[in-house]
Write a protein that holds these residues in place. Structure first.
Motif, PDB file in Angstrom:
ATOM      1  N   GLY A   6      34.835  28.712  43.443  1.00  0.00           N
ATOM      2  CA  GLY A   6      35.904  29.214  42.603  1.00  0.00           C
ATOM      3  C   GLY A   6      35.417  30.417  41.835  1.00  0.00           C
ATOM      4  N   ALA A   7      36.344  31.240  41.396  1.00  0.00           N
ATOM      5  CA  ALA A   7      35.992  32.431  40.629  1.00  0.00           C
ATOM      6  C   ALA A   7      37.055  32.670  39.575  1.00  0.00           C
ATOM      7  CB  ALA A   7      35.869  33.648  41.547  1.00  0.00           C
ATOM      8  N   VAL A   8      36.641  33.323  38.515  1.00  0.00           N
ATOM      9  CA  VAL A   8      37.567  33.684  37.450  1.00  0.00           C
ATOM     10  C   VAL A   8      37.132  35.029  36.876  1.00  0.00           C
ATOM     11  CG1 VAL A   8      36.301  32.443  35.627  1.00  0.00           C
ATOM     12  CG2 VAL A   8      38.758  32.820  35.393  1.00  0.00           C
ATOM     13  N   ASP A   9      38.098  35.885  36.594  1.00  0.00           N
ATOM     14  CA  ASP A   9      37.817  37.149  35.917  1.00  0.00           C
ATOM     15  C   ASP A   9      37.965  36.921  34.427  1.00  0.00           C
ATOM     16  OD1 ASP A   9      37.475  38.224  38.409  1.00  0.00           O
ATOM     17  OD2 ASP A   9      39.350  39.355  38.411  1.00  0.00           O
ATOM     18  N   PHE A  87      27.435  36.331  38.307  1.00  0.00           N
ATOM     19  CA  PHE A  87      28.150  37.173  37.356  1.00  0.00           C
ATOM     20  C   PHE A  87      28.182  38.587  37.907  1.00  0.00           C
ATOM     21  CE2 PHE A  87      26.079  33.686  35.309  1.00  0.00           C
ATOM     22  CZ  PHE A  87      27.030  33.189  34.432  1.00  0.00           C
ATOM     23  N   ARG A  88      29.376  39.190  37.926  1.00  0.00           N
ATOM     24  CA  ARG A  88      29.513  40.567  38.421  1.00  0.00           C
ATOM     25  C   ARG A  88      30.344  41.366  37.438  1.00  0.00           C
ATOM     26  NH1 ARG A  88      32.924  41.276  43.344  1.00  0.00           N
ATOM     27  NH2 ARG A  88      34.127  42.873  42.327  1.00  0.00           N
ATOM     28  N   SER A  89      29.798  42.462  37.010  1.00  0.00           N
ATOM     29  CA  SER A  89      30.509  43.327  36.079  1.00  0.00           C
ATOM     30  C   SER A  89      31.705  43.962  36.774  1.00  0.00           C
ATOM     31  CB  SER A  89      29.567  44.418  35.566  1.00  0.00           C
ATOM     32  OG  SER A  89      30.271  45.283  34.702  1.00  0.00           O
ATOM     33  N   LEU A  90      32.821  43.992  36.048  1.00  0.00           N
ATOM     34  CA  LEU A  90      34.029  44.676  36.525  1.00  0.00           C
ATOM     35  C   LEU A  90      34.379  45.814  35.572  1.00  0.00           C
ATOM     36  CD1 LEU A  90      36.181  41.535  37.477  1.00  0.00           C
ATOM     37  CD2 LEU A  90      34.818  42.981  39.012  1.00  0.00           C
ATOM     38  N   GLY A  91      33.371  46.321  34.888  1.00  0.00           N
ATOM     39  CA  GLY A  91      33.560  47.356  33.887  1.00  0.00           C
ATOM     40  C   GLY A  91      32.864  46.955  32.598  1.00  0.00           C
ATOM     41  N   ASP A  92      33.053  47.742  31.571  1.00  0.00           N
ATOM     42  CA  ASP A  92      32.359  47.492  30.310  1.00  0.00           C
ATOM     43  C   ASP A  92      32.807  46.218  29.600  1.00  0.00           C
ATOM     44  OD1 ASP A  92      30.916  49.801  30.678  1.00  0.00           O
ATOM     45  OD2 ASP A  92      32.192  51.023  29.365  1.00  0.00           O
ATOM     46  N   THR A  93      34.050  45.794  29.803  1.00  0.00           N
ATOM     47  CA  THR A  93      34.577  44.670  29.029  1.00  0.00           C
ATOM     48  C   THR A  93      35.162  43.551  29.898  1.00  0.00           C
ATOM     49  OG1 THR A  93      36.745  45.720  28.824  1.00  0.00           O
ATOM     50  CG2 THR A  93      35.123  46.174  27.076  1.00  0.00           C
ATOM     51  N   VAL A  97      33.132  35.672  37.226  1.00  0.00           N
ATOM     52  CA  VAL A  97      32.214  34.536  37.255  1.00  0.00           C
ATOM     53  C   VAL A  97      32.572  33.724  38.492  1.00  0.00           C
ATOM     54  CG1 VAL A  97      31.413  32.473  36.040  1.00  0.00           C
ATOM     55  CG2 VAL A  97      32.079  34.506  34.732  1.00  0.00           C
ATOM     56  N   THR A  98      31.619  33.559  39.400  1.00  0.00           N
ATOM     57  CA  THR A  98      31.846  32.837  40.650  1.00  0.00           C
ATOM     58  C   THR A  98      30.943  31.607  40.680  1.00  0.00           C
ATOM     59  OG1 THR A  98      32.353  34.916  41.769  1.00  0.00           O
ATOM     60  CG2 THR A  98      31.844  33.018  43.167  1.00  0.00           C
ATOM     61  N   LEU A  99      31.538  30.453  40.845  1.00  0.00           N
ATOM     62  CA  LEU A  99      30.825  29.184  40.848  1.00  0.00           C
ATOM     63  C   LEU A  99      30.881  28.573  42.237  1.00  0.00           C
ATOM     64  CD1 LEU A  99      29.436  26.933  39.152  1.00  0.00           C
ATOM     65  CD2 LEU A  99      31.735  26.039  38.695  1.00  0.00           C
ATOM     66  N   ARG A 120      37.738  19.775  43.637  1.00  0.00           N
ATOM     67  CA  ARG A 120      37.971  21.230  43.723  1.00  0.00           C
ATOM     68  C   ARG A 120      38.895  21.696  42.591  1.00  0.00           C
ATOM     69  NH1 ARG A 120      36.831  23.827  47.972  1.00  0.00           N
ATOM     70  NH2 ARG A 120      36.971  21.954  49.251  1.00  0.00           N
ATOM     71  N   ARG A 121      39.950  20.946  42.340  1.00  0.00           N
ATOM     72  CA  ARG A 121      40.872  21.307  41.252  1.00  0.00           C
ATOM     73  C   ARG A 121      40.195  21.228  39.891  1.00  0.00           C
ATOM     74  NH1 ARG A 121      44.708  18.883  44.689  1.00  0.00           N
ATOM     75  NH2 ARG A 121      44.732  16.871  43.626  1.00  0.00           N
ATOM     76  N   GLN A 122      39.333  20.217  39.709  1.00  0.00           N
ATOM     77  CA  GLN A 122      38.631  20.093  38.436  1.00  0.00           C
ATOM     78  C   GLN A 122      37.685  21.272  38.217  1.00  0.00           C
ATOM     79  OE1 GLN A 122      36.754  16.348  37.502  1.00  0.00           O
ATOM     80  NE2 GLN A 122      35.445  17.294  35.977  1.00  0.00           N
ATOM     81  N   VAL A 123      36.958  21.670  39.238  1.00  0.00           N
ATOM     82  CA  VAL A 123      36.029  22.796  39.114  1.00  0.00           C
ATOM     83  C   VAL A 123      36.793  24.075  38.775  1.00  0.00           C
ATOM     84  CG1 VAL A 123      34.466  24.303  40.425  1.00  0.00           C
ATOM     85  CG2 VAL A 123      34.195  21.811  40.532  1.00  0.00           C
TER      86      VAL A 123
END
Length: 170
Positions: A6-9, A87-93, A97-99, A120-123
Motif C-alpha cells: 500500500g502507499a499513501v501521499d 519514502f520518496r520525496s514528491l517535492g519540498d512539502t 510512503v510505501t509499505l 490488506r484493508r487494515q494495512v
C-alpha cells in the motif's frame, strides 16, 4: 506467503514522515492492530498486536535503515513477517510512503482474514491514519537518524543528537 502493499501521499516533507515512522512507540496511535511497540535496541523492536481477538507478541529485527529512504525488518521466530517502508520525496512539502508486508497466515482465522482481504484493508487503513496523524501534527514527535545495514548499527549512527526526545536506550 501473502504480500500486502500500500502507499499513501503525505503532505509533509520526506524527512518529517521518515522521522515520525522511526518513532515505533507511537504506532498504536495510528495502527489499529498494534497495542504496543518497544525498541530495546536500535536494531530490535518488540511488538504486542491484536487482530480479530488474537493477541501476539514478537520481536522484529531491523535489517536495513537508511534515513529518508527506507526501513526494512523481519521477525525473529514466529510469526513469520517481513516488511519494508520506503519514502520518496514528491517535492519540498510532500512525499510518498510505501509499505510492503509479507506474512504467512497461521490458523484458520488468519487464513480466512487474508483470503477475505481483511488484513490488506487494515494495512491500507493504517497508512491513511498515519497520513492523518503526521499531517495533523505538522511535525514529527521525535527521530532516529541512525543507519542500520544487515542488522548492524553503523558506527557513530547510534549516537543521539542532544535534541532528540524519546531516544531508545539499550
Amino acid at each position: 506467503m501473502s504480500v500486502i502493499e500500500g502507499a499513501v501521499d503525505v503532505d509533509v516533507p520526506v524527512r518529517t514522515a521518515y522521522n515520525q515512522w522511526t518513532q515505533f512507540e507511537c504506532f498504536p496511535q495510528f495502527m489499529s492492530g498494534v497495542r504496543r511497540v518497544d525498541r530495546p535496541r536500535s536494531s530490535m523492536t518488540h511488538w504486542v498486536t491484536g487482530f480479530g481477538g488474537v493477541s501476539r507478541e514478537f520481536d522484529a529485527e531491523i535489517t536495513e535503515q537508511r534515513p529518508d529512504d527506507r526501513v526494512e525488518w523481519r521477525t525473529v521466530g514466529t510469526p513469520r513477517l517481513t516488511g519494508s517502508v520506503r519514502f520518496r520525496s514528491l517535492g519540498d512539502t510532500r512525499c510518498r510512503v510505501t509499505l510492503r508486508i509479507g506474512f504467512t497466515p497461521r490458523g484458520a482465522a488468519e487464513r480466512a482474514a487474508d483470503a477475505l482481504g481483511l488484513v490488506r484493508r487494515q494495512v491500507r487503513a493504517d497508512l491513511r491514519r498515519f497520513k492523518e496523524y503526521i499531517e495533523g501534527q505538522g511535525r514529527e514527535t521525535g527521530q532516529w537518524r541512525g543507519t542500520i545495514s544487515g542488522g548492524q548499527v553503523e558506527p557513530d549512527s547510534d549516537r543521539p543528537p542532544p535534541h532528540v526526545p524519546n531516544w531508545p536506550t539499550g
